[in-house]
Design an enzyme around this catalytic site. Structure first.
Site, PDB file in Angstrom:
ATOM      1  N   LYS A  45       0.802  -1.198   0.000  1.00 48.50           N
ATOM      2  CA  LYS A  45       0.000   0.000   0.000  1.00 48.50           C
ATOM      3  C   LYS A  45       0.851   1.271   0.000  1.00 48.50           C
ATOM      4  O   LYS A  45       0.405   2.334  -0.430  1.00 48.50           O
ATOM      5  CB  LYS A  45      -0.889   0.026   1.264  1.00 48.50           C
ATOM      6  CG  LYS A  45      -1.907  -1.053   1.354  1.00 48.50           C
ATOM      7  CD  LYS A  45      -2.664  -0.905   2.687  1.00 48.50           C
ATOM      8  CE  LYS A  45      -3.606  -2.065   2.865  1.00 48.50           C
ATOM      9  NZ  LYS A  45      -4.139  -2.091   4.239  1.00 48.50           N
ATOM     10  N   GLY A  46       2.062   1.176   0.517  1.00 50.12           N
ATOM     11  CA  GLY A  46       2.826   2.373   0.880  1.00 50.12           C
ATOM     12  C   GLY A  46       3.114   3.372  -0.220  1.00 50.12           C
ATOM     13  O   GLY A  46       3.331   4.554   0.054  1.00 50.12           O
ATOM     14  N   GLU A 101       8.282   2.240  -5.763  1.00 47.35           N
ATOM     15  CA  GLU A 101       8.264   1.809  -4.358  1.00 47.35           C
ATOM     16  C   GLU A 101       8.322   3.028  -3.440  1.00 47.35           C
ATOM     17  O   GLU A 101       8.872   4.074  -3.809  1.00 47.35           O
ATOM     18  CB  GLU A 101       9.493   0.927  -4.072  1.00 47.35           C
ATOM     19  CG  GLU A 101       9.215  -0.522  -3.747  1.00 47.35           C
ATOM     20  CD  GLU A 101       8.429  -0.791  -2.470  1.00 47.35           C
ATOM     21  OE1 GLU A 101       7.528  -0.007  -2.110  1.00 47.35           O
ATOM     22  OE2 GLU A 101       8.714  -1.818  -1.839  1.00 47.35           O
ATOM     23  N   ASP A 102       7.784   2.862  -2.245  1.00 44.53           N
ATOM     24  CA  ASP A 102       7.858   3.955  -1.270  1.00 44.53           C
ATOM     25  C   ASP A 102       9.248   4.035  -0.642  1.00 44.53           C
ATOM     26  O   ASP A 102       9.889   5.079  -0.627  1.00 44.53           O
ATOM     27  CB  ASP A 102       6.773   3.779  -0.185  1.00 44.53           C
ATOM     28  CG  ASP A 102       6.733   2.373   0.419  1.00 44.53           C
ATOM     29  OD1 ASP A 102       7.556   1.511   0.028  1.00 44.53           O
ATOM     30  OD2 ASP A 102       5.881   2.120   1.283  1.00 44.53           O
ATOM     31  N   ASP A 105      14.344  -0.603   2.456  1.00 40.93           N
ATOM     32  CA  ASP A 105      14.933  -0.735   3.793  1.00 40.93           C
ATOM     33  C   ASP A 105      15.980  -1.855   3.738  1.00 40.93           C
ATOM     34  O   ASP A 105      17.151  -1.617   3.449  1.00 40.93           O
ATOM     35  CB  ASP A 105      13.770  -1.016   4.752  1.00 40.93           C
ATOM     36  CG  ASP A 105      14.174  -1.144   6.205  1.00 40.93           C
ATOM     37  OD1 ASP A 105      15.315  -0.839   6.542  1.00 40.93           O
ATOM     38  OD2 ASP A 105      13.323  -1.556   7.021  1.00 40.93           O
ATOM     39  N   LYS A 133      17.168   3.477   2.618  1.00 38.95           N
ATOM     40  CA  LYS A 133      17.994   3.496   3.835  1.00 38.95           C
ATOM     41  C   LYS A 133      19.234   2.653   3.564  1.00 38.95           C
ATOM     42  O   LYS A 133      19.226   1.439   3.833  1.00 38.95           O
ATOM     43  CB  LYS A 133      17.227   2.860   5.000  1.00 38.95           C
ATOM     44  CG  LYS A 133      15.954   3.548   5.399  1.00 38.95           C
ATOM     45  CD  LYS A 133      15.342   2.784   6.580  1.00 38.95           C
ATOM     46  CE  LYS A 133      13.970   3.239   6.915  1.00 38.95           C
ATOM     47  NZ  LYS A 133      13.312   2.394   7.928  1.00 38.95           N
ATOM     48  N   PHE A 154      12.813   4.818  11.490  1.00 32.79           N
ATOM     49  CA  PHE A 154      11.470   4.420  11.063  1.00 32.79           C
ATOM     50  C   PHE A 154      10.652   5.683  10.818  1.00 32.79           C
ATOM     51  O   PHE A 154      10.517   6.533  11.691  1.00 32.79           O
ATOM     52  CB  PHE A 154      10.795   3.548  12.115  1.00 32.79           C
ATOM     53  CG  PHE A 154       9.487   2.999  11.631  1.00 32.79           C
ATOM     54  CD1 PHE A 154       9.456   1.903  10.782  1.00 32.79           C
ATOM     55  CD2 PHE A 154       8.289   3.605  11.991  1.00 32.79           C
ATOM     56  CE1 PHE A 154       8.249   1.415  10.302  1.00 32.79           C
ATOM     57  CE2 PHE A 154       7.076   3.115  11.523  1.00 32.79           C
ATOM     58  CZ  PHE A 154       7.057   2.019  10.676  1.00 32.79           C
ATOM     59  N   ARG A 167      -0.787   7.307   6.972  1.00 31.43           N
ATOM     60  CA  ARG A 167      -0.528   7.324   5.518  1.00 31.43           C
ATOM     61  C   ARG A 167      -0.958   8.658   4.902  1.00 31.43           C
ATOM     62  O   ARG A 167      -0.466   9.056   3.867  1.00 31.43           O
ATOM     63  CB  ARG A 167      -1.292   6.192   4.828  1.00 31.43           C
ATOM     64  CG  ARG A 167      -0.810   4.798   5.212  1.00 31.43           C
ATOM     65  CD  ARG A 167      -1.409   3.768   4.249  1.00 31.43           C
ATOM     66  NE  ARG A 167      -1.311   2.411   4.750  1.00 31.43           N
ATOM     67  CZ  ARG A 167      -0.256   1.608   4.611  1.00 31.43           C
ATOM     68  NH1 ARG A 167       0.820   2.038   3.989  1.00 31.43           N
ATOM     69  NH2 ARG A 167      -0.265   0.379   5.085  1.00 31.43           N
TER      70      ARG A 167
HETATM   71  P1  5GP Z   1      12.349  -3.992   2.891  1.00 30.36           P
HETATM   72  O1  5GP Z   1      11.900  -5.270   2.284  1.00 30.36           O
HETATM   73  O2  5GP Z   1      13.246  -3.154   1.989  1.00 30.36           O
HETATM   74  O3  5GP Z   1      12.985  -4.207   4.242  1.00 30.36           O
HETATM   75  O4  5GP Z   1      11.079  -3.156   3.253  1.00 30.36           O
HETATM   76  C1  5GP Z   1      10.311  -2.549   2.321  1.00 30.36           C
HETATM   77  C2  5GP Z   1       8.952  -2.251   2.902  1.00 30.36           C
HETATM   78  O5  5GP Z   1       8.976  -2.123   4.324  1.00 30.36           O
HETATM   79  C3  5GP Z   1       8.484  -0.910   2.391  1.00 30.36           C
HETATM   80  O6  5GP Z   1       7.782  -1.036   1.190  1.00 30.36           O
HETATM   81  C4  5GP Z   1       7.636  -0.416   3.529  1.00 30.36           C
HETATM   82  O7  5GP Z   1       6.325  -0.889   3.388  1.00 30.36           O
HETATM   83  C5  5GP Z   1       8.246  -1.032   4.754  1.00 30.36           C
HETATM   84  N1  5GP Z   1       9.166  -0.091   5.436  1.00 30.36           N
HETATM   85  C6  5GP Z   1      10.515  -0.090   5.436  1.00 30.36           C
HETATM   86  N2  5GP Z   1      11.005   0.918   6.145  1.00 30.36           N
HETATM   87  C7  5GP Z   1       9.932   1.585   6.620  1.00 30.36           C
HETATM   88  C8  5GP Z   1       9.785   2.769   7.433  1.00 30.36           C
HETATM   89  O8  5GP Z   1      10.733   3.434   7.880  1.00 30.36           O
HETATM   90  N3  5GP Z   1       8.517   3.145   7.690  1.00 30.36           N
HETATM   91  C9  5GP Z   1       7.425   2.471   7.237  1.00 30.36           C
HETATM   92  N4  5GP Z   1       6.240   2.948   7.566  1.00 30.36           N
HETATM   93  N5  5GP Z   1       7.524   1.365   6.472  1.00 30.36           N
HETATM   94  C10 5GP Z   1       8.768   0.945   6.172  1.00 30.36           C
END
Ligand code: 5GP
Length: 179
Positions: A45-46, A101-102, A105, A133, A154, A167
Site C-alpha cells: 500500500k505504501g 516503491e515507497d 529498507d 535506507k 522508522f 498514511r
Molecule cells: P524492505 O523489504 O526493503 O525491508 O522493506 C520494504 C517495505 O517495508 C516498504 O515497502 C515499507 O512498506 C516497509 N518499510 C521499510 N522501512 C519503513 C519505514 O521506515 N517506515 C514504514 N512505515 N515502512 C517501512
C-alpha cells in the site's frame, strides 16, 4: 482517538521538499520515456501517495497497474517475508515497466518485486523509490532512481504507515516513541 494518538511526530521531510523532489523525478522519467508507452506499477500500500503525485508529473502515455505486497505486518522492523496481496491486473510482457516503491529498507521487498516483474519479460524495467535506507540494506539492491537517502530511522507519512495509521500525512515524519 485512535491508537496512534499517544505518539509524537517530528517532521523529517517537509511537504515542500517532497513535492519539489517528486516533480524533478517525474520530469526525469518524462525525458527518459517521452513518446513511449509505459506501465507504471504502484506497490501497495505504501507507494500510493508518491505514485499518484509522480505520475501526474510524467508527460507520456501511462498505463497504471497495482501490485500489493506486505512485508511488515504492523511492526517497525522488516520480517523479511514478502506476501503478495494483489497481483498485476494485466501482462507486462514486452512493455516498459516502471516499478514505483515507497521505501527500500533491507532491500528484500524490492529484490522480490524486481524478480517477479522480470519473470514476466518486460521490454525494460526501471526502478524508483522515494526513500532508501542504505545502512539498512541486507541484500544488494540497485535502484535506478531514488528521491532521498535517509538514515536507518522508522518514518511515516506520505503513504507510509505505522500500524495502519499516518498514511495521509502530506509530509514524512519520524515517530518518536513507540509504547
Ligand atoms: P524492505 O523489504 O526493503 O525491508 O522493506 C520494504 C517495505 O517495508 C516498504 O515497502 C515499507 O512498506 C516497509 N518499510 C521499510 N522501512 C519503513 C519505514 O521506515 N517506515 C514504514 N512505515 N515502512 C517501512
Amino acid at each position: 482517538m485512535n491508537n496512534s494518538g499517544n505518539l509524537k511526530l517530528s517532521t523529517y521531510i517537509s511537504e515542500a521538499d517532497l513535492q519539489k523532489k517528486v516533480k524533478e523525478l517525474g520530469e526525469t522519467l518524462t525525458k527518459k520515456f517521452k513518446g513511449q508507452e509505459v506501465v507504471a506499477v504502484c506497490v501497495l500500500k505504501g507507494s500510493f501517495v508518491f505514485y499518484s503525485d509522480l505520475i501526474r508529473h510524467m508527460d507520456t502515455d501511462i498505463q497504471c497497474e497495482f501490485f500489493g505486497v506486505s512485508s511488515y505486518h504492523g511492526n517497525t522492523t522488516s520480517s523479511g517475508e514478502v506476501k503478495v496481496t494483489l497481483d498485476l491486473g494485466s501482462p507486462v510482457e514486452g512493455k516498459h515497466v516502471i516499478l514505483v516503491e515507497d521505501i527500500v529498507d533491507t532491500g528484500l521487498t524490492m529484490n522480490y518485486l524486481k524478480s517477479a516483474i522480470l519473470s514476466r519479460k518486460p521490454k525494460t524495467l526501471t526502478t524508483i523509490a522515494l526513500l532508501e535506507k542504505p545502512e539498512a540494506l541486507k541484500v544488494p539492491c540497485e535502484l535506478d532512481y531514488v528521491g532521498f537517502k535517509i538514515p536507518n530511522d522508522f518514518v511515516v507519512g506520505y503513504g507510509l504507515d505505522y500500524q495502519g495509521y499516518y498514511r495521509n500525512l502530506p509530509y514524512i515524519a519520524q515517530v518518536q516513541n513507540f509504547n
